[in-house]
Every structure is written in structure tokens, then in C-alpha cells.
Write a protein that holds these residues in place. Sequence first.
Motif, PDB file in Angstrom:
ATOM      1  N   VAL A 130       4.937  -4.376  -2.665  1.00  0.00           N
ATOM      2  CA  VAL A 130       4.229  -3.748  -1.541  1.00  0.00           C
ATOM      3  C   VAL A 130       5.098  -3.754  -0.292  1.00  0.00           C
ATOM      4  N   THR A 131       5.747  -4.867   0.002  1.00  0.00           N
ATOM      5  CA  THR A 131       6.548  -4.923   1.226  1.00  0.00           C
ATOM      6  C   THR A 131       7.769  -4.007   1.156  1.00  0.00           C
ATOM      7  N   GLU A 132       8.300  -3.795  -0.039  1.00  0.00           N
ATOM      8  CA  GLU A 132       9.440  -2.881  -0.193  1.00  0.00           C
ATOM      9  C   GLU A 132       8.993  -1.417  -0.202  1.00  0.00           C
ATOM     10  N   ALA A 133       7.931  -1.125  -0.956  1.00  0.00           N
ATOM     11  CA  ALA A 133       7.512   0.255  -1.167  1.00  0.00           C
ATOM     12  C   ALA A 133       6.699   0.822  -0.001  1.00  0.00           C
ATOM     13  N   ALA A 134       6.004  -0.048   0.713  1.00  0.00           N
ATOM     14  CA  ALA A 134       5.150   0.425   1.816  1.00  0.00           C
ATOM     15  C   ALA A 134       5.251  -0.552   2.991  1.00  0.00           C
ATOM     16  N   PRO A 135       6.407  -0.578   3.653  1.00  0.00           N
ATOM     17  CA  PRO A 135       6.596  -1.539   4.746  1.00  0.00           C
ATOM     18  C   PRO A 135       5.650  -1.321   5.925  1.00  0.00           C
ATOM     19  N   GLY A 136       4.989  -0.185   5.979  1.00  0.00           N
ATOM     20  CA  GLY A 136       4.045   0.083   7.062  1.00  0.00           C
ATOM     21  C   GLY A 136       2.692  -0.589   6.874  1.00  0.00           C
ATOM     22  N   LEU A 137       2.436  -1.108   5.679  1.00  0.00           N
ATOM     23  CA  LEU A 137       1.177  -1.805   5.445  1.00  0.00           C
ATOM     24  C   LEU A 137       1.271  -3.215   6.027  1.00  0.00           C
ATOM     25  N   THR A 138       0.177  -3.680   6.602  1.00  0.00           N
ATOM     26  CA  THR A 138       0.126  -4.992   7.232  1.00  0.00           C
ATOM     27  C   THR A 138      -0.430  -6.023   6.258  1.00  0.00           C
ATOM     28  N   PRO A 139       0.301  -7.112   6.007  1.00  0.00           N
ATOM     29  CA  PRO A 139      -0.220  -8.149   5.115  1.00  0.00           C
ATOM     30  C   PRO A 139      -1.341  -8.930   5.799  1.00  0.00           C
ATOM     31  N   LYS A 140      -2.315  -9.353   4.998  1.00  0.00           N
ATOM     32  CA  LYS A 140      -3.418 -10.158   5.512  1.00  0.00           C
ATOM     33  C   LYS A 140      -4.141 -10.786   4.334  1.00  0.00           C
ATOM     34  N   THR A 141      -5.079 -11.654   4.601  1.00  0.00           N
ATOM     35  CA  THR A 141      -5.944 -12.127   3.524  1.00  0.00           C
ATOM     36  C   THR A 141      -7.275 -11.411   3.664  1.00  0.00           C
ATOM     37  N   TRP A 142      -7.902 -11.212   2.534  1.00  0.00           N
ATOM     38  CA  TRP A 142      -9.180 -10.511   2.484  1.00  0.00           C
ATOM     39  C   TRP A 142     -10.005 -11.199   1.420  1.00  0.00           C
ATOM     40  N   TYR A 143     -11.110 -11.796   1.817  1.00  0.00           N
ATOM     41  CA  TYR A 143     -11.910 -12.623   0.918  1.00  0.00           C
ATOM     42  C   TYR A 143     -11.049 -13.703   0.265  1.00  0.00           C
ATOM     43  N   GLY A 144     -10.107 -14.232   1.030  1.00  0.00           N
ATOM     44  CA  GLY A 144      -9.262 -15.316   0.549  1.00  0.00           C
ATOM     45  C   GLY A 144      -8.168 -14.901  -0.415  1.00  0.00           C
ATOM     46  N   ARG A 180       4.506   0.203  -7.997  1.00  0.00           N
ATOM     47  CA  ARG A 180       5.254   0.806  -6.891  1.00  0.00           C
ATOM     48  C   ARG A 180       4.742   2.219  -6.603  1.00  0.00           C
ATOM     49  N   ASP A 181       4.543   3.010  -7.636  1.00  0.00           N
ATOM     50  CA  ASP A 181       4.039   4.372  -7.463  1.00  0.00           C
ATOM     51  C   ASP A 181       2.650   4.374  -6.833  1.00  0.00           C
ATOM     52  N   LEU A 182       1.762   3.520  -7.319  1.00  0.00           N
ATOM     53  CA  LEU A 182       0.407   3.449  -6.775  1.00  0.00           C
ATOM     54  C   LEU A 182       0.405   3.021  -5.310  1.00  0.00           C
ATOM     55  N   VAL A 183       1.236   2.035  -4.979  1.00  0.00           N
ATOM     56  CA  VAL A 183       1.307   1.532  -3.594  1.00  0.00           C
ATOM     57  C   VAL A 183       1.828   2.608  -2.661  1.00  0.00           C
ATOM     58  N   LYS A 209      -2.824 -14.276  18.027  1.00  0.00           N
ATOM     59  CA  LYS A 209      -1.885 -15.356  17.740  1.00  0.00           C
ATOM     60  C   LYS A 209      -1.801 -15.645  16.238  1.00  0.00           C
ATOM     61  N   ALA A 210      -2.622 -15.001  15.470  1.00  0.00           N
ATOM     62  CA  ALA A 210      -2.660 -15.226  14.038  1.00  0.00           C
ATOM     63  C   ALA A 210      -1.365 -14.766  13.386  1.00  0.00           C
ATOM     64  N   ASP A 211      -1.006 -15.428  12.319  1.00  0.00           N
ATOM     65  CA  ASP A 211       0.148 -15.008  11.531  1.00  0.00           C
ATOM     66  C   ASP A 211      -0.371 -14.625  10.155  1.00  0.00           C
ATOM     67  N   PRO A 212      -0.830 -13.383  10.005  1.00  0.00           N
ATOM     68  CA  PRO A 212      -1.433 -12.976   8.743  1.00  0.00           C
ATOM     69  C   PRO A 212      -0.486 -13.077   7.554  1.00  0.00           C
ATOM     70  N   LEU A 213       0.800 -12.859   7.769  1.00  0.00           N
ATOM     71  CA  LEU A 213       1.757 -12.994   6.670  1.00  0.00           C
ATOM     72  C   LEU A 213       1.804 -14.435   6.185  1.00  0.00           C
ATOM     73  N   ALA A 214       1.836 -15.386   7.108  1.00  0.00           N
ATOM     74  CA  ALA A 214       1.849 -16.803   6.724  1.00  0.00           C
ATOM     75  C   ALA A 214       0.577 -17.167   5.962  1.00  0.00           C
ATOM     76  N   ASP A 215      -0.561 -16.635   6.404  1.00  0.00           N
ATOM     77  CA  ASP A 215      -1.822 -16.892   5.709  1.00  0.00           C
ATOM     78  C   ASP A 215      -1.781 -16.326   4.290  1.00  0.00           C
TER      79      ASP A 215
END
Length: 127
Positions: free
Chosen positions: A46-60, A119-122, A17-23
Motif C-alpha cells: 500500500v505504501t509503495e503503490a498508493a503513497p497518497g493514502l494515509t495510514p491509520k488504525t480502524w477498529y483496531g 497492488r492492482d486493487l490498491v 499530535k497523533a502518529d497514526p503510522l506508529a499506531d
Amino acid sequence: MKERAQEVRTAKTRAGKADPLADLLAKIAEMPDADRAIAEKVHEIVTEAAPGLTPKTWYGQPAYAKDGKVVVFFQASAKFKTRYSTLGFNEDAALDDGEIWPTAFAVTKVTPSVEAQIRDLVVRAAG
């Protein structure tokens, strides 16, 4: 570490039920102006260049995962009381280039040239 522990607890209790994008967006919104401007631009790239990556928080902090593993992350300078913000890549990022390559980059401002580099790195990191 406290924020990472909270992220793990929240993920367990929300069970899908989490919304990682909102977080992630909430963490960006909390940042001081200079860090927020960079983080917003990194998020856009990141969202444009690699839409397959999932947004989340990591160590805040904002991060983007592939198959559940963080490959790209952003560290705000204010959070860690450092001179510059950091764009980093974990070992699952596909950046391998010979015998040695960088996995973290200091970012003070996102210019068109810096944007192209990010963009290239992502794209490479996302595989």
C-alpha cells in the motif's frame, strides 16, 4: 467497537499530535506471526503503490484512508477468530466494475501473484 471508540477519543485528545503510522505499526507488531507477515506485506504494498493514502488504525486494525475516509483495510484472522485474514475495501474505493464486484478478499499467504493482485486493487482503490 471498543477499539474504534478509543481511536476516536485519542484522535480528539491528541488534536493533530497523533502518529497514526506508529499506531498502525504497533497494531501489526501485536499480531501473531502468520497475520503479521501478511499485514507487513500489505503495508509495504500500500505504501509503495498508493503513497497518497494515509495510514491509520480502524477498529483496531491497519487501514489506509483517502481524504479522511478509509478505502483499504486489513483484518487479522486471529483478531476475529476466522480461518483467514481479510483485505477489504470500503465504498470510497474506486473499484467499481460493472454491476457487481468484490470488496473483500481472503488472504492466507502473499505470493508474487497475490502481491500483484493486491497492488492492482490498491492502485485502483486509491483512484
